[in-house]
Design a protein around this motif. Structure first.
Motif, PDB file in Angstrom:
ATOM      1  N   GLY A 169       0.818  -1.216   0.000  1.00 52.84           N
ATOM      2  CA  GLY A 169       0.000   0.000   0.000  1.00 52.84           C
ATOM      3  C   GLY A 169       0.846   1.258   0.000  1.00 52.84           C
ATOM      4  N   THR A 170       1.898   1.252   0.796  1.00 59.52           N
ATOM      5  CA  THR A 170       2.804   2.398   0.860  1.00 59.52           C
ATOM      6  C   THR A 170       3.530   2.580  -0.468  1.00 59.52           C
ATOM      7  OG1 THR A 170       3.084   2.134   3.228  1.00 59.52           O
ATOM      8  CG2 THR A 170       4.813   3.357   2.073  1.00 59.52           C
ATOM      9  N   ALA A 171       4.044   1.484  -1.016  1.00 62.44           N
ATOM     10  CA  ALA A 171       4.767   1.549  -2.289  1.00 62.44           C
ATOM     11  C   ALA A 171       3.842   1.945  -3.434  1.00 62.44           C
ATOM     12  CB  ALA A 171       5.438   0.208  -2.578  1.00 62.44           C
ATOM     13  N   LEU A 172       2.603   1.468  -3.400  1.00 61.36           N
ATOM     14  CA  LEU A 172       1.641   1.810  -4.445  1.00 61.36           C
ATOM     15  C   LEU A 172       1.426   3.316  -4.513  1.00 61.36           C
ATOM     16  CD1 LEU A 172      -0.546   1.232  -6.569  1.00 61.36           C
ATOM     17  CD2 LEU A 172      -2.138   0.821  -4.663  1.00 61.36           C
ATOM     18  N   VAL A 173       1.200   3.946  -3.373  1.00 62.95           N
ATOM     19  CA  VAL A 173       0.956   5.384  -3.349  1.00 62.95           C
ATOM     20  C   VAL A 173       2.185   6.141  -3.854  1.00 62.95           C
ATOM     21  CG1 VAL A 173       0.534   7.367  -1.822  1.00 62.95           C
ATOM     22  CG2 VAL A 173      -0.859   5.293  -1.618  1.00 62.95           C
ATOM     23  N   GLY A 174       3.370   5.674  -3.500  1.00 67.85           N
ATOM     24  CA  GLY A 174       4.577   6.329  -4.000  1.00 67.85           C
ATOM     25  C   GLY A 174       4.794   6.103  -5.483  1.00 67.85           C
ATOM     26  N   ALA A 175       4.618   4.869  -5.936  1.00 69.08           N
ATOM     27  CA  ALA A 175       4.934   4.511  -7.323  1.00 69.08           C
ATOM     28  C   ALA A 175       3.902   5.042  -8.316  1.00 69.08           C
ATOM     29  CB  ALA A 175       5.060   2.996  -7.453  1.00 69.08           C
ATOM     30  N   ILE A 176       2.674   5.221  -7.874  1.00 72.17           N
ATOM     31  CA  ILE A 176       1.619   5.678  -8.796  1.00 72.17           C
ATOM     32  C   ILE A 176       1.896   7.105  -9.277  1.00 72.17           C
ATOM     33  CG2 ILE A 176      -0.054   6.675  -7.172  1.00 72.17           C
ATOM     34  CD1 ILE A 176      -1.100   4.220  -9.865  1.00 72.17           C
ATOM     35  N   ALA A 177       2.733   7.842  -8.543  1.00 74.44           N
ATOM     36  CA  ALA A 177       3.047   9.224  -8.903  1.00 74.44           C
ATOM     37  C   ALA A 177       4.334   9.342  -9.715  1.00 74.44           C
ATOM     38  CB  ALA A 177       3.148  10.075  -7.638  1.00 74.44           C
ATOM     39  N   THR A 178       4.879   8.211 -10.163  1.00 75.63           N
ATOM     40  CA  THR A 178       6.137   8.227 -10.911  1.00 75.63           C
ATOM     41  C   THR A 178       5.887   8.031 -12.404  1.00 75.63           C
ATOM     42  OG1 THR A 178       6.501   5.829 -10.798  1.00 75.63           O
ATOM     43  CG2 THR A 178       7.294   7.166  -8.924  1.00 75.63           C
ATOM     44  N   ASP A 179       6.953   8.068 -13.173  1.00 76.98           N
ATOM     45  CA  ASP A 179       6.860   7.807 -14.608  1.00 76.98           C
ATOM     46  C   ASP A 179       6.465   6.365 -14.906  1.00 76.98           C
ATOM     47  OD1 ASP A 179       7.565  10.425 -15.187  1.00 76.98           O
ATOM     48  OD2 ASP A 179       9.687   9.966 -15.456  1.00 76.98           O
ATOM     49  N   ALA A 180       6.609   5.485 -13.924  1.00 80.24           N
ATOM     50  CA  ALA A 180       6.261   4.070 -14.099  1.00 80.24           C
ATOM     51  C   ALA A 180       4.793   3.797 -13.780  1.00 80.24           C
ATOM     52  CB  ALA A 180       7.157   3.202 -13.215  1.00 80.24           C
ATOM     53  N   TRP A 181       3.973   4.816 -13.661  1.00 82.13           N
ATOM     54  CA  TRP A 181       2.597   4.642 -13.204  1.00 82.13           C
ATOM     55  C   TRP A 181       1.778   3.736 -14.112  1.00 82.13           C
ATOM     56  CZ3 TRP A 181      -2.219   6.158 -15.006  1.00 82.13           C
ATOM     57  CH2 TRP A 181      -2.244   6.976 -16.132  1.00 82.13           C
ATOM     58  N   GLN A 182       2.022   3.718 -15.411  1.00 79.02           N
ATOM     59  CA  GLN A 182       1.260   2.831 -16.304  1.00 79.02           C
ATOM     60  C   GLN A 182       1.548   1.368 -15.978  1.00 79.02           C
ATOM     61  OE1 GLN A 182      -1.400   4.109 -17.424  1.00 79.02           O
ATOM     62  NE2 GLN A 182      -1.190   3.575 -19.567  1.00 79.02           N
ATOM     63  N   GLN A 183       2.800   1.050 -15.743  1.00 78.98           N
ATOM     64  CA  GLN A 183       3.181  -0.317 -15.370  1.00 78.98           C
ATOM     65  C   GLN A 183       2.569  -0.675 -14.017  1.00 78.98           C
ATOM     66  OE1 GLN A 183       7.422  -0.897 -15.053  1.00 78.98           O
ATOM     67  NE2 GLN A 183       7.228  -3.126 -14.970  1.00 78.98           N
ATOM     68  N   VAL A 184       2.572   0.260 -13.085  1.00 80.87           N
ATOM     69  CA  VAL A 184       1.961   0.064 -11.768  1.00 80.87           C
ATOM     70  C   VAL A 184       0.463  -0.193 -11.938  1.00 80.87           C
ATOM     71  CG1 VAL A 184       1.383   1.236  -9.602  1.00 80.87           C
ATOM     72  CG2 VAL A 184       3.704   1.433 -10.557  1.00 80.87           C
ATOM     73  N   HIS A 185      -0.169   0.617 -12.750  1.00 83.30           N
ATOM     74  CA  HIS A 185      -1.603   0.517 -13.030  1.00 83.30           C
ATOM     75  C   HIS A 185      -1.942  -0.882 -13.565  1.00 83.30           C
ATOM     76  CE1 HIS A 185      -5.349   1.388 -15.238  1.00 83.30           C
ATOM     77  NE2 HIS A 185      -5.492   2.438 -14.442  1.00 83.30           N
ATOM     78  N   GLU A 186      -1.191  -1.338 -14.536  1.00 87.54           N
ATOM     79  CA  GLU A 186      -1.437  -2.653 -15.144  1.00 87.54           C
ATOM     80  C   GLU A 186      -1.227  -3.784 -14.146  1.00 87.54           C
ATOM     81  OE1 GLU A 186       0.854  -3.001 -18.748  1.00 87.54           O
ATOM     82  OE2 GLU A 186       0.101  -1.080 -19.487  1.00 87.54           O
ATOM     83  N   ALA A 187      -0.177  -3.705 -13.355  1.00 82.78           N
ATOM     84  CA  ALA A 187       0.124  -4.772 -12.392  1.00 82.78           C
ATOM     85  C   ALA A 187      -0.959  -4.878 -11.317  1.00 82.78           C
ATOM     86  CB  ALA A 187       1.494  -4.534 -11.749  1.00 82.78           C
ATOM     87  N   VAL A 188      -1.396  -3.744 -10.792  1.00 83.23           N
ATOM     88  CA  VAL A 188      -2.410  -3.762  -9.727  1.00 83.23           C
ATOM     89  C   VAL A 188      -3.766  -4.179 -10.285  1.00 83.23           C
ATOM     90  CG1 VAL A 188      -3.598  -2.366  -7.988  1.00 83.23           C
ATOM     91  CG2 VAL A 188      -1.132  -2.099  -8.331  1.00 83.23           C
ATOM     92  N   THR A 189      -4.109  -3.713 -11.461  1.00 84.48           N
ATOM     93  CA  THR A 189      -5.359  -4.128 -12.099  1.00 84.48           C
ATOM     94  C   THR A 189      -5.361  -5.638 -12.320  1.00 84.48           C
ATOM     95  OG1 THR A 189      -5.569  -1.974 -13.155  1.00 84.48           O
ATOM     96  CG2 THR A 189      -6.862  -3.757 -14.097  1.00 84.48           C
ATOM     97  N   GLY A 190      -4.224  -6.175 -12.712  1.00 82.47           N
ATOM     98  CA  GLY A 190      -4.113  -7.622 -12.899  1.00 82.47           C
ATOM     99  C   GLY A 190      -4.352  -8.400 -11.614  1.00 82.47           C
TER     100      GLY A 190
END
Length: 139
Positions: free
Chosen positions: A9-30
């Protein structure tokens, strides 16, 4: 709360605001789609987009309290996801290690790492567990 869920949860909030957010989005949706039928999981993408906007606004305003509240809210959601499918723990760990954590700054990575520091003692044994932050230069 499961330590991996807290770190995720902590990493998600941090990573969602980075340039990698699309990859984060896809991984969490999966992850969500593994537990919920497609019709229930489709809304998670929109919720992640909203999360990104909230985090970006909080960072712009220097509002760390909102970021921490968002972390807590997502930790609770992830805990429910894990309760629905306990076998998902390994996948949470994989996404945390391979997608979320690498997207974070070194300071954020250290913060996530301290969340998952755990230990166990059995019978009458004892142990001491000591950790330092990655940027701590003490001997």
């Amino acid at each position: 709360m499961d330590p991996v869920v807290a770190a995720f949860g902590t990493a998600l909030v941090g990573a969602i605001a980075t340039d990698a957010w699309q990859q984060v989005h896809e991984a969490v949706t999966g992850l969500w789609r593994r537990v919920h039928p497609r019709e229930k999981a489709d809304g998670i993408g929109t919720e992640l987009d909203d999360l990104r906007e909230q985090v970006l606004l909080a960072r712009r305003d220097g509002d760390t309290g909102t970021e921490r509240a968002l972390e807590g809210a997502w930790q609770l959601r992830l805990q429910q996801l894990l309760r629905a499918d306990p076998a998902l723990a390994a996948e949470l760990r994989r996404v945390l290690d391979q997608v979320l954590t690498p997207a974070l700054t070194p300071a954020e990575q250290a913060r996530v790492g301290t969340i998952i520091m755990t230990g166990t003692s059995h019978d009458s044994s004892t142990f001491t567990q000591i950790g330092i932050q990655a940027n701590d230069t003490r001997p």
